[in-house]
Design a protein around this motif. Structure first.
Motif, short mmCIF file in Angstrom:
data_model
loop_
_atom_site.label_atom_id
_atom_site.label_comp_id
_atom_site.label_asym_id
_atom_site.label_seq_id
_atom_site.Cartn_x
_atom_site.Cartn_y
_atom_site.Cartn_z
N ILE A 1 37.69 -22.90 28.84
CA ILE A 1 37.87 -22.40 30.21
C ILE A 1 36.54 -21.85 30.70
N ASN A 2 35.99 -22.47 31.75
CA ASN A 2 34.76 -21.97 32.35
C ASN A 2 34.89 -21.77 33.86
N ASP A 3 36.13 -21.77 34.36
CA ASP A 3 36.41 -21.55 35.77
C ASP A 3 37.80 -20.92 35.89
N SER A 4 37.83 -19.61 36.03
CA SER A 4 39.12 -18.91 36.08
C SER A 4 39.99 -19.37 37.23
N GLN B 1 41.14 -23.15 36.43
CA GLN B 1 41.63 -23.57 35.13
C GLN B 1 42.54 -22.57 34.41
N ALA B 2 42.35 -21.29 34.63
CA ALA B 2 43.01 -20.28 33.78
C ALA B 2 44.53 -20.38 33.79
N ALA C 1 36.49 -18.76 26.58
CA ALA C 1 36.08 -18.61 27.97
C ALA C 1 34.61 -18.22 28.05
N ASP D 1 32.22 -18.55 34.57
CA ASP D 1 33.24 -17.98 35.46
C ASP D 1 34.63 -18.00 34.85
N GLY D 2 34.75 -18.53 33.66
CA GLY D 2 36.04 -18.58 32.98
C GLY D 2 36.45 -17.27 32.35
N LYS E 1 40.42 -29.51 27.95
CA LYS E 1 39.74 -28.96 29.14
C LYS E 1 40.75 -29.05 30.28
#
Length: 149
Positions: free
Chosen positions: A42-45, A48-49, A72, A75-76, A148
């Motif tokens: 997770i690199n985009d909350s 994706q979160a 994470a 931004d995750g 992902k």
């Protein structure tokens, strides 16, 4: 004589078919008995979160023995911050998943860049020196599948 040969051939084929069927099932039984290991990246909350948390819940509902690690970075990491804007949605999911054995890893490089401390995160968060190094290690050294969301 032809009748005996035909009977022998039929019995032989029947027996070998049973052996083949049994041997074909064995790998499936072994595969289903093995514990699935999965890393969610997770690199985009925002994007994706929530989907990742729901996917993890669904995976555990279907495969309760699965070992899941959520990693994470960038931004995750925001969804694990105590003041995250959608904390009321993700908080219960994080708690419930952690109770089922899911590990939530936060990248310390990102924390430093954003000037955040461990106290800024939910209690389920664990901290790793680098999120991408953690993902790489889980995949290469521990055999985790990569997801992902």
């Amino acid at each position: 004589m032809k009748r005996i040969a035909a009977l022998t051939l039929a019995l032989g084929l029947g027996f070998s078919g049973g052996v083949l069927a049994a041997s074909a099932q064995q790998p499936l039984e072994k595969a289903s008995a093995a514990q699935a290991k999965v890393v969610y990246h997770i690199n985009d909350s925002e994007g994706q979160a929530l989907a990742a948390l729901r996917n993890m819940r669904n995976q555990l509902d279907t495969d309760p023995k699965a070992k899941i690690v959520a990693v994470a970075h960038a931004d995750g990491i925001e969804f694990m911050e105590t003041d995250y804007k959608d904390a009321d949605k993700v908080g219960p999911l994080i708690s419930g998943l952690a109770a089922r054995g899911v590990e939530f890893d936060v990248c310390e490089i990102t924390m430093k860049r954003k000037k955040l401390e461990a106290d800024d995160f939910v209690m389920e968060a664990q901290f790793v020196p680098s999120g991408v190094v953690r993902i790489t290690s889980l995949q290469n050294e521990e055999g985790y599948a990569y997801i992902k969301p």
